[in-house]
Design a protein around this motif. Structure first.
Motif, PDB file in Angstrom:
ATOM      1  N   GLU A   1      43.176  92.848 -14.435  1.00  0.00           N
ATOM      2  CA  GLU A   1      43.872  92.338 -13.261  1.00  0.00           C
ATOM      3  C   GLU A   1      44.615  91.053 -13.577  1.00  0.00           C
ATOM      4  N   LEU A   2      44.002  90.176 -14.366  1.00  0.00           N
ATOM      5  CA  LEU A   2      44.654  88.923 -14.733  1.00  0.00           C
ATOM      6  C   LEU A   2      45.910  89.190 -15.564  1.00  0.00           C
ATOM      7  N   MET A   3      45.811  90.104 -16.502  1.00  0.00           N
ATOM      8  CA  MET A   3      46.963  90.420 -17.347  1.00  0.00           C
ATOM      9  C   MET A   3      48.091  91.037 -16.527  1.00  0.00           C
ATOM     10  N   GLU A   4      47.733  91.910 -15.596  1.00  0.00           N
ATOM     11  CA  GLU A   4      48.735  92.585 -14.784  1.00  0.00           C
ATOM     12  C   GLU A   4      49.431  91.608 -13.841  1.00  0.00           C
ATOM     13  N   ARG A   5      48.660  90.715 -13.240  1.00  0.00           N
ATOM     14  CA  ARG A   5      49.218  89.823 -12.226  1.00  0.00           C
ATOM     15  C   ARG A   5      49.930  88.621 -12.820  1.00  0.00           C
ATOM     16  N   LEU A   6      49.366  88.023 -13.858  1.00  0.00           N
ATOM     17  CA  LEU A   6      49.911  86.776 -14.385  1.00  0.00           C
ATOM     18  C   LEU A   6      50.777  86.951 -15.625  1.00  0.00           C
TER      19      LEU A   6
END
Length: 229
Positions: free
Chosen positions: A105-110
């Motif tokens: 999720e962090l990689m996808e969002r940020l």
């Protein structure tokens, strides 16, 4: 929760389950605030992002807000006019399993350009097999690399009462992973304060506000070559 190198008073390693639950709860609240306050990057955004994926040392446990080493990193980048944003995705009490679960999720969002991974100490505290910790860290690094992010892996020690063989294997794990996966390594985040009781809070586990510049100075020489000036 942080584990510090051997040679320090063993009372630092007494850590009750109630305190651990409080740390995790406060960390989850902090992360929910971080997620709410940090929007997804738009296609037009060109400012690169540094994500710090860590535990209580990086989550400012017991410190005034914006005084931890991650906040100091943000200030140093601004002072040196190095145009990066810094997203602190650290949670007090987090393990490598928690970090691994949150990474997609962090990689996808940020869509970070750099990921600093400061995890593993809580695995040792909870008796997680070293092979599991290593596998989780490897997966975290792979997830970052698949998203075209550079990685800084932050090493830690565990105290000598865990046994000399385990202590050596635990610390060596970080160096081997960094070598095998071609990522940069901070050998020990707490280098320079590990045997200075006045640099730790009353629990004798978490660094004080005065110690935070030392932590940043341990990370900076490894991180700075990765930055676009």
């Amino acid at each position: 929760m942080a584990l510090v190198v051997s040679g320090m008073n063993k009372r630092r390693w007494i850590f009750g389950t109630a305190a651990a639950a409080t740390m995790v709860a406060s960390g989850l609240f902090a992360l929910s605030s971080f997620i709410t306050a940090t929007p997804a990057r738009s296609a037009e955004t060109t400012r690169p992002v540094i994500v710090v994926l860590g535990d209580s040392i990086s989550a400012e446990y017991g410190l005034p807000q914006d005084t931890g080493w991650v906040a100091l990193l943000r200030k140093r980048l601004a002072e040196q006019r190095i145009d990066y944003s810094v997203a602190n995705a650290s949670i007090s009490g987090d393990t490598t399993s928690g970090g691994r679960a949150r990474m997609p999720e962090l990689m996808e969002r940020l869509k970070p350009s750099i990921v600093i991974v400061e995890l593993g100490a809580n695995d040792a505290l909870r008796g997680v097999p070293l092979s599991t910790t290593k596998d989780n860290l490897r997966t975290i690094v792979e997830q970052a690399q698949q998203g075209h992010a550079k990685v800084v892996l932050v090493g830690m020690y565990v105290p000598s009462n865990y046994g000399q063989a385990y202590t050596q294997r635990f610390h060596a794990m970080y160096g081997k992973l960094a070598h095998d996966m071609s990522v940069r390594l901070v050998p020990f985040l707490l280098a320079g304060i590990e045997n200075k009781p006045d640099m730790f809070q009353s629990d004798q586990m978490h660094p004080t506000q005065q110690a935070q510049p030392v932590l940043l100075d341990n990370v900076w020489p490894v991180l700075s070559p990765l930055l676009r000036k």
